[in-house]
Write an enzyme that holds these catalytic residues in place. Sequence first.
Site, PDB file in Angstrom:
ATOM      1  N   ARG A  18      52.571 101.404 124.148  1.00 35.05           N
ATOM      2  CA  ARG A  18      53.286 101.257 124.836  1.00 35.05           C
ATOM      3  C   ARG A  18      54.583 100.893 125.272  1.00 35.05           C
ATOM      4  NH1 ARG A  18      54.144  95.525 127.446  1.00 35.05           N
ATOM      5  NH2 ARG A  18      52.651  94.296 125.436  1.00 35.05           N
ATOM      6  N   ASN A  98      59.855  99.365 116.395  1.00 35.42           N
ATOM      7  CA  ASN A  98      60.157  99.117 117.329  1.00 35.42           C
ATOM      8  C   ASN A  98      59.441  97.818 118.068  1.00 35.42           C
ATOM      9  OD1 ASN A  98      60.219 100.369 120.703  1.00 35.42           O
ATOM     10  ND2 ASN A  98      57.908  99.563 120.093  1.00 35.42           N
ATOM     11  N   TYR A 163      67.197  86.663 121.860  1.00 33.58           N
ATOM     12  CA  TYR A 163      66.955  88.029 122.023  1.00 33.58           C
ATOM     13  C   TYR A 163      68.264  88.950 121.369  1.00 33.58           C
ATOM     14  CZ  TYR A 163      65.602  93.236 124.289  1.00 33.58           C
ATOM     15  OH  TYR A 163      65.625  94.585 123.787  1.00 33.58           O
ATOM     16  N   LYS A 167      68.440  91.236 117.940  1.00 30.98           N
ATOM     17  CA  LYS A 167      68.707  92.456 118.230  1.00 30.98           C
ATOM     18  C   LYS A 167      70.291  92.907 117.298  1.00 30.98           C
ATOM     19  CE  LYS A 167      65.413  94.174 120.341  1.00 30.98           C
ATOM     20  NZ  LYS A 167      64.067  95.172 119.658  1.00 30.98           N
TER      21      LYS A 167
HETATM   22  P1  NDP Z   1      57.344  96.680 126.717  1.00 27.61           P
HETATM   23  O1  NDP Z   1      57.160  95.348 126.442  1.00 27.61           O
HETATM   24  O2  NDP Z   1      57.124  97.656 126.857  1.00 27.61           O
HETATM   25  O3  NDP Z   1      56.660  97.183 124.941  1.00 27.61           O
HETATM   26  C1  NDP Z   1      56.490  95.918 124.086  1.00 27.61           C
HETATM   27  C2  NDP Z   1      55.515  96.538 122.552  1.00 27.61           C
HETATM   28  O4  NDP Z   1      56.281  95.456 122.008  1.00 27.61           O
HETATM   29  C3  NDP Z   1      54.643  96.416 122.561  1.00 27.61           C
HETATM   30  O5  NDP Z   1      54.153  97.708 122.382  1.00 27.61           O
HETATM   31  C4  NDP Z   1      53.904  95.516 122.302  1.00 27.61           C
HETATM   32  O6  NDP Z   1      52.642  95.951 121.537  1.00 27.61           O
HETATM   33  C5  NDP Z   1      54.829  94.975 120.726  1.00 27.61           C
HETATM   34  N1  NDP Z   1      54.517  93.826 120.177  1.00 27.61           N
HETATM   35  C6  NDP Z   1      54.989  92.450 120.680  1.00 27.61           C
HETATM   36  N2  NDP Z   1      54.933  92.364 119.411  1.00 27.61           N
HETATM   37  C7  NDP Z   1      54.377  91.753 119.016  1.00 27.61           C
HETATM   38  C8  NDP Z   1      53.886  91.736 117.966  1.00 27.61           C
HETATM   39  N3  NDP Z   1      53.769  90.604 116.792  1.00 27.61           N
HETATM   40  N4  NDP Z   1      53.830  92.706 117.015  1.00 27.61           N
HETATM   41  C9  NDP Z   1      53.390  94.438 117.502  1.00 27.61           C
HETATM   42  N5  NDP Z   1      53.742  94.213 118.193  1.00 27.61           N
HETATM   43  C10 NDP Z   1      54.282  93.665 118.937  1.00 27.61           C
HETATM   44  O7  NDP Z   1      58.879  96.810 125.894  1.00 27.61           O
HETATM   45  P2  NDP Z   1      59.794  98.326 125.643  1.00 27.61           P
HETATM   46  O8  NDP Z   1      58.446  99.657 125.699  1.00 27.61           O
HETATM   47  O9  NDP Z   1      60.588  98.796 126.818  1.00 27.61           O
HETATM   48  O10 NDP Z   1      60.275  98.142 124.273  1.00 27.61           O
HETATM   49  C11 NDP Z   1      60.813  98.237 122.876  1.00 27.61           C
HETATM   50  C12 NDP Z   1      61.982  98.140 121.961  1.00 27.61           C
HETATM   51  O11 NDP Z   1      63.075  98.150 122.934  1.00 27.61           O
HETATM   52  C13 NDP Z   1      61.358  96.479 121.971  1.00 27.61           C
HETATM   53  O12 NDP Z   1      61.960  96.343 120.752  1.00 27.61           O
HETATM   54  C14 NDP Z   1      62.813  95.949 122.938  1.00 27.61           C
HETATM   55  O13 NDP Z   1      63.222  95.078 123.024  1.00 27.61           O
HETATM   56  C15 NDP Z   1      63.424  97.637 122.797  1.00 27.61           C
HETATM   57  N6  NDP Z   1      64.612  97.533 123.927  1.00 27.61           N
HETATM   58  C16 NDP Z   1      63.939  97.842 124.947  1.00 27.61           C
HETATM   59  C17 NDP Z   1      64.969  97.939 126.098  1.00 27.61           C
HETATM   60  C18 NDP Z   1      64.466  98.362 127.824  1.00 27.61           C
HETATM   61  O14 NDP Z   1      65.701  98.677 128.237  1.00 27.61           O
HETATM   62  N7  NDP Z   1      63.379  98.602 127.527  1.00 27.61           N
HETATM   63  C19 NDP Z   1      65.917  97.860 125.442  1.00 27.61           C
HETATM   64  C20 NDP Z   1      66.742  97.460 124.852  1.00 27.61           C
HETATM   65  C21 NDP Z   1      65.876  97.102 123.765  1.00 27.61           C
HETATM   66  P3  NDP Z   1      50.761  95.519 122.695  1.00 27.61           P
HETATM   67  O15 NDP Z   1      51.057  96.675 122.890  1.00 27.61           O
HETATM   68  O16 NDP Z   1      50.212  95.384 121.386  1.00 27.61           O
HETATM   69  O17 NDP Z   1      51.412  94.306 123.545  1.00 27.61           O
END
Ligand code: NDP
Length: 255
Positions: A18, A98, A163, A167
Amino acid sequence: MSSLALEGKSALITGASRGIGKAIALRFAAEGCDIAVNYVTEAGRDNAAEAAQTAEEIGGLGRQALCVEADVTDPLAVEAMVANVIKTFGKLDILVNNAGITRDRTLKKLAKEDWDSVIAVNLTGAFHCARAVIEHMRERQYGRIISISSVIAQMGNIGQTNYAASKAGLIGFTKSLAREVARRGITVNVIAPGFIATEMTQAILPDIMAQIVPTIPMGYLGQPEDVANAAVFLASAEASYITGQVLSVNGGLYM
Ligand code: NDP
């Protein structure tokens, strides 16, 4: 010459069921790349079904997809995942770190487990994945490692000491690894997104979001595809001479 930026490549993207990870997976697939869709089993959520949906969409783009369950905090699970991906695709060209979580609280209220869990997923998870792929990439004299950091690493934010530290750690990790493998045909870079419309930012309270948006020079949140566009570039041949860099995708929020 093919017009697809990632024709014939294969990539492992953590947290690809996602949000930003899924957008990167679909964009890479559209550029000719086979994709390993990593996800983690989580209580109260059918992550396997979401990963399978991403895989189906990748298949619809004519590329091979492999769903691989692994918690990035578990080094043995990560090693098994990487071995599975290399066996299935025959090689691994690109790793995108990611997977990420937030556990926001001001330091006064931040429990040690909130600190530990965020560092474990966001920073140590990237270390596990990079370590698991690096020998393979060194042997092949080719690789792209892209980690998703955040504008919060560059600016800081109230309630996000854990966080921000995780990062910012990714940036130092990336610059050091980039130096280690620069002569092996491997580039290592970071993308630092600003506020992007995903479930992660949906969790921000509306009144807080109403304060954030006017601080973004472009005046709106980015889309996951904005981050995916930067990832394709860094993974492509056009970015061959770019390593150890932080590419900000933030609507001007931090300059
Ligand atoms: P989401 O919360 O929508 O997705 C996070 C993803 O990380 C999910 O697919 C989840 O997997 C996965 N995940 C969490 N824990 C684990 C784990 N222990 N092992 C494997 N996978 C894991 O977040 P975003 O799409 O928004 O974020 C993606 C990345 O971008 C993150 O690193 C976030 O910090 C970074 N980011 C996001 C921003 C934003 O504004 N949205 C801004 C800056 C950075 P599952 O679906 O299987 O739970």
